[in-house]
Every structure is written in structure tokens, then in C-alpha cells.
Motif scaffolding. Structure first.
Motif, PDB file in Angstrom:
ATOM      1  N   VAL A  56       0.871  -1.177   0.000  1.00 48.61           N
ATOM      2  CA  VAL A  56       0.000   0.000   0.000  1.00 48.61           C
ATOM      3  C   VAL A  56       0.906   1.225   0.000  1.00 48.61           C
ATOM      4  N   MET A  57       1.061   1.810  -1.156  1.00 49.22           N
ATOM      5  CA  MET A  57       2.047   2.867  -1.383  1.00 49.22           C
ATOM      6  C   MET A  57       1.441   4.244  -1.174  1.00 49.22           C
ATOM      7  N   CYS A  58       2.118   5.058  -0.384  1.00 48.67           N
ATOM      8  CA  CYS A  58       1.674   6.425  -0.117  1.00 48.67           C
ATOM      9  C   CYS A  58       2.532   7.417  -0.898  1.00 48.67           C
ATOM     10  N   PRO A  59       2.009   8.603  -1.196  1.00 51.88           N
ATOM     11  CA  PRO A  59       2.793   9.569  -1.980  1.00 51.88           C
ATOM     12  C   PRO A  59       4.069  10.034  -1.282  1.00 51.88           C
ATOM     13  N   ASN A  60       4.115   9.957   0.057  1.00 48.24           N
ATOM     14  CA  ASN A  60       5.342  10.380   0.741  1.00 48.24           C
ATOM     15  C   ASN A  60       6.350   9.249   0.911  1.00 48.24           C
ATOM     16  N   TYR A 103      12.428  23.979  -5.758  1.00 48.03           N
ATOM     17  CA  TYR A 103      11.004  23.672  -5.695  1.00 48.03           C
ATOM     18  C   TYR A 103      10.292  24.598  -4.716  1.00 48.03           C
ATOM     19  N   PRO A 104       9.061  25.002  -5.024  1.00 47.38           N
ATOM     20  CA  PRO A 104       8.300  25.853  -4.097  1.00 47.38           C
ATOM     21  C   PRO A 104       8.018  25.122  -2.790  1.00 47.38           C
ATOM     22  N   ARG A 105       7.960  25.859  -1.702  1.00 43.92           N
ATOM     23  CA  ARG A 105       7.719  25.257  -0.384  1.00 43.92           C
ATOM     24  C   ARG A 105       6.216  25.111  -0.168  1.00 43.92           C
ATOM     25  N   THR A 106       5.635  24.240  -0.971  1.00 42.32           N
ATOM     26  CA  THR A 106       4.212  23.925  -0.948  1.00 42.32           C
ATOM     27  C   THR A 106       4.080  22.411  -0.993  1.00 42.32           C
ATOM     28  N   PRO A 107       2.890  21.869  -0.717  1.00 36.90           N
ATOM     29  CA  PRO A 107       2.721  20.417  -0.863  1.00 36.90           C
ATOM     30  C   PRO A 107       3.120  19.905  -2.242  1.00 36.90           C
ATOM     31  N   SER A 108       2.754  20.639  -3.284  1.00 34.73           N
ATOM     32  CA  SER A 108       3.121  20.219  -4.640  1.00 34.73           C
ATOM     33  C   SER A 108       4.632  20.210  -4.822  1.00 34.73           C
ATOM     34  N   GLY A 109       5.305  21.225  -4.275  1.00 33.29           N
ATOM     35  CA  GLY A 109       6.762  21.281  -4.359  1.00 33.29           C
ATOM     36  C   GLY A 109       7.421  20.162  -3.570  1.00 33.29           C
ATOM     37  N   PRO A 112      -3.758   8.079  -2.666  1.00 32.69           N
ATOM     38  CA  PRO A 112      -3.554   9.505  -2.890  1.00 32.69           C
ATOM     39  C   PRO A 112      -3.212  10.196  -1.578  1.00 32.69           C
ATOM     40  N   ASP A 113      -2.833  11.464  -1.677  1.00 26.38           N
ATOM     41  CA  ASP A 113      -2.836  12.335  -0.512  1.00 26.38           C
ATOM     42  C   ASP A 113      -4.300  12.734  -0.290  1.00 26.38           C
ATOM     43  N   PHE A 114      -4.570  13.503   0.774  1.00 26.42           N
ATOM     44  CA  PHE A 114      -5.957  13.848   1.087  1.00 26.42           C
ATOM     45  C   PHE A 114      -6.132  15.369   1.196  1.00 26.42           C
ATOM     46  N   PRO A 115      -5.980  16.083   0.072  1.00 31.28           N
ATOM     47  CA  PRO A 115      -6.125  17.545   0.099  1.00 31.28           C
ATOM     48  C   PRO A 115      -7.581  17.959   0.261  1.00 31.28           C
ATOM     49  N   GLU A 166      -8.887  18.320 -11.111  1.00 29.89           N
ATOM     50  CA  GLU A 166      -7.654  17.594 -11.392  1.00 29.89           C
ATOM     51  C   GLU A 166      -6.891  17.379 -10.093  1.00 29.89           C
ATOM     52  N   TYR A 167      -6.565  16.133  -9.782  1.00 23.87           N
ATOM     53  CA  TYR A 167      -5.795  15.837  -8.567  1.00 23.87           C
ATOM     54  C   TYR A 167      -4.483  16.618  -8.626  1.00 23.87           C
ATOM     55  N   PRO A 168      -4.155  17.373  -7.565  1.00 23.92           N
ATOM     56  CA  PRO A 168      -3.087  18.370  -7.673  1.00 23.92           C
ATOM     57  C   PRO A 168      -1.663  17.836  -7.715  1.00 23.92           C
ATOM     58  N   PHE A 169      -1.471  16.521  -7.542  1.00 22.41           N
ATOM     59  CA  PHE A 169      -0.108  16.000  -7.477  1.00 22.41           C
ATOM     60  C   PHE A 169       0.138  15.050  -8.651  1.00 22.41           C
ATOM     61  N   PRO A 170       0.830  15.528  -9.704  1.00 20.62           N
ATOM     62  CA  PRO A 170       1.033  14.711 -10.917  1.00 20.62           C
ATOM     63  C   PRO A 170       1.882  13.471 -10.677  1.00 20.62           C
ATOM     64  N   GLU A 171       2.590  13.404  -9.538  1.00 20.33           N
ATOM     65  CA  GLU A 171       3.407  12.229  -9.235  1.00 20.33           C
ATOM     66  C   GLU A 171       2.556  10.961  -9.125  1.00 20.33           C
ATOM     67  N   HIS A 172       1.281  11.134  -8.793  1.00 19.87           N
ATOM     68  CA  HIS A 172       0.376   9.993  -8.726  1.00 19.87           C
ATOM     69  C   HIS A 172       0.257   9.338 -10.111  1.00 19.87           C
ATOM     70  N   LYS A 173       0.001  10.162 -11.123  1.00 22.46           N
ATOM     71  CA  LYS A 173      -0.126   9.632 -12.482  1.00 22.46           C
ATOM     72  C   LYS A 173       1.202   9.075 -12.978  1.00 22.46           C
ATOM     73  N   LYS A 174       2.294   9.725 -12.627  1.00 20.82           N
ATOM     74  CA  LYS A 174       3.611   9.252 -13.061  1.00 20.82           C
ATOM     75  C   LYS A 174       3.913   7.875 -12.463  1.00 20.82           C
ATOM     76  N   THR A 175       3.523   7.683 -11.211  1.00 21.92           N
ATOM     77  CA  THR A 175       3.747   6.385 -10.573  1.00 21.92           C
ATOM     78  C   THR A 175       2.864   5.320 -11.212  1.00 21.92           C
ATOM     79  N   LEU A 176       1.608   5.659 -11.494  1.00 23.42           N
ATOM     80  CA  LEU A 176       0.719   4.714 -12.182  1.00 23.42           C
ATOM     81  C   LEU A 176       1.280   4.344 -13.552  1.00 23.42           C
ATOM     82  N   GLN A 177       1.845   5.320 -14.246  1.00 23.58           N
ATOM     83  CA  GLN A 177       2.419   5.063 -15.562  1.00 23.58           C
ATOM     84  C   GLN A 177       3.598   4.106 -15.455  1.00 23.58           C
ATOM     85  N   TYR A 178       4.448   4.327 -14.442  1.00 18.71           N
ATOM     86  CA  TYR A 178       5.582   3.416 -14.226  1.00 18.71           C
ATOM     87  C   TYR A 178       5.086   1.995 -13.963  1.00 18.71           C
ATOM     88  N   LEU A 179       4.079   1.851 -13.110  1.00 20.11           N
ATOM     89  CA  LEU A 179       3.556   0.521 -12.777  1.00 20.11           C
ATOM     90  C   LEU A 179       2.987  -0.163 -14.011  1.00 20.11           C
TER      91      LEU A 179
END
Length: 256
Positions: free
Chosen positions: A97-101, A136-142, A179-182, A189-202
Motif C-alpha cells: 500500500v504505497m503512499c505519496p510520501n 522547488y516551491p515550499r508547498t505540498p506540490s513542491g 492519494p494524498d488527502f487535500p 484535477e488531482y493536484p499531485f502529478p506524481e500519482h499519475k507518473k507512478t501509475l504510468q511506471y507501474l
């Protein structure tokens, strides 16, 4: 507050026997971080326990035993090392069970890993961290972008190694991506593109996977924060929804 009780193996679960499984029993081992462990919720409200209870209530399902190998603050490389403790229990299915962090190798554990590192190693970690703060910006997305860009190779290698070890042991290996829980409408659009990038890798790596973000959408969640205790951890309702998504995704493996 939820009381944390741990079994003799050191995990937040009841004891399971190492002896050979009785005929007909299916063992599903869940590995992950504090979400799998069940941060902030009672043991009986964790998705691992709910998964087992819901399956057992279904007459068409096999006799399923769900094992919780979640450790708070662990990232992917550490979770991969947990297989040393998981595989002796002879699981039929291992679900990471993989989390974004999980791409964050220091801060997600509250920096505790630093206490177990040599000074020279800490310096090597400190330099890219300082560079990331400038880039990177000091935000959740960054935050997610920085850790994904710096650690994706090590994380994806660890996932591949997990797959090989689990399959060599004769079990199925599946990644369930959380996902994260914003606090934002899930229809946006889910604000963190790393989710889609990880799905693409899988997908590209042909690793069986479950998209829990899509599952939450199909289960009527309109804002992820409404099923969460904070930005990372689901509440009891969130755990219940995750359990149902996992059952739907794995049901073909669990039917009589």
C-alpha cells in the motif's frame, strides 16, 4: 485516542502462526507505512482488519487471513526490507500500500532515520535537500515533486525487487497506490502529478496495481479531506472505503 497494540512480531496486529497454512486458507499480507499500520484509528477500524472481516462475511469467498505489516514512517526501501519478516508467513498475496510520501526518505519519518546515519551520509543527504529548497516551491506540490524527482529511481528499483522476491516465493504481488488527502473537490484535477507518473511506471513495468484515488471517486468521495484525519491518514470511513476497493480489486483471487 486509538491505543496501539502490537503482536509478538512487532506489528499492529494479532498473532499469526508461522506453521504451514491450513488447506483452503488464503493469506493476504499488507505492507506499508503508517496508513497500513492504522495511524489514528482503532485496530478494528484499519482497512486490513476490515478487509478480513468483510471477506469472511461473504459466503462466496475463501477463508481469508489478512496480515498487517505496516510500520509508521517507513519509505519504500525500508518497506521492501520488511519482506524478510513477511515471506516466512507464506502469504498468497502481498499488497504494498504505497503512499505519496514514500519517496521521502527522511522527513516522512520525522527525521528519525538521521539518528541511525553516519555524519558523512547525512552530509550527502543534506546537500540535495538544500538544493531542492531552492528549486522547488515550499508547498505540498513542491514537496512531492522534489522527493519524487530525487528518489524515483531508488523507489522504483525497490518495487521491482519486491515483485521479484514475492513471485519467487510463489505469491502474487500488487501495488495499491494511495492519494494524498487535500481539501479540494475530487472532481477537479488531482493536484499531485506524481500519482499519475507512478501509475504510468507501474503500467509500463507490468506490475499489477490498484488506483485507490480512482476507487475513491467511484465510491462517491467528492472531497478527499472528508475521509481523512489529516493530509496523509484516512479516518475510519476512509479505511472502510479502502477495504472495499481492495476487496473488489482482489475478489477474483479470493472467490471459492
Amino acid at each position: 485516542a486509538a491505543v496501539a497494540k502490537f503482536n509478538r512480531s512487532g506489528f499492529r496486529d494479532h498473532d499469526h502462526e508461522l506453521a504451514a497454512k491450513p488447506e483452503g486458507k488464503v493469506r493476504v499480507a499488507f505492507v506499508g507505512d503508517s496508513v497500513t499500520q492504522g495511524f489514528g484509528v482503532a485496530v478494528e477500524d484499519t482497512f486490513v482488519q476490515l478487509f478480513e472481516n468483510m471477506i469472511r462475511a461473504n459466503r462466496d469467498a475463501k477463508d481469508v487471513e489478512a496480515l498487517n505489516f505496516g510500520v509508521g514512517g517507513y519509505q519504500t526501501v525500508q518497506i521492501a526490507a520488511l519482506l524478510d519478516k513477511v515471506l516466512p508467513f507464506q502469504p498468497d498475496i502481498v499488497v504494498y500500500v504505497m503512499c505519496p510520501n514514500d519517496f521521502d526518505f527522511i522527513d516522512a519519518s520525522g527525521g528519525l532515520v538521521a539518528y541511525h546515519s553516519q555524519t558523512s551520509i547525512l552530509l550527502l543527504r543534506w546537500i540535495p535537500k538544500k538544493v531542492a529548497k531552492l528549486k522547488y516551491p515550499r508547498t505540498p506540490s513542491g514537496y512531492y515533486a522534489a522527493h519524487f524527482d530525487m528518489k524515483q529511481d531508488r523507489v522504483f528499483t525497490a518495487i521491482e525487487n519486491m515483485k521479484k522476491r514475492v513471485r519467487k516465493n510463489g505469491a502474487k504481488y500488487i501495488v495499491a497506490l494511495l492519494p494524498d488527502f487535500p481539501d479540494a473537490p475530487i472532481d477537479d484535477e488531482y493536484p499531485f502529478p506524481e500519482h499519475k507518473k507512478t501509475l504510468q511506471y507501474l503500467s509500463d513495468s507490468r506490475i499489477p496495481h490498484i488506483d485507490l484515488l480512482a476507487g475513491m471517486k467511484s465510491n462517491g468521495v467528492t472531497n478527499l479531506s472528508t475521509v481523512a484525519l489529516d493530509g496523509w491518514h484516512p479516518d475510519p470511513n476512509g479505511h472502510s472505503i479502502i477495504a472495499r476497493i481492495l476487496i473488489d480489486a482482489l475478489y477474483d483471487h479470493l472467490r471459492q
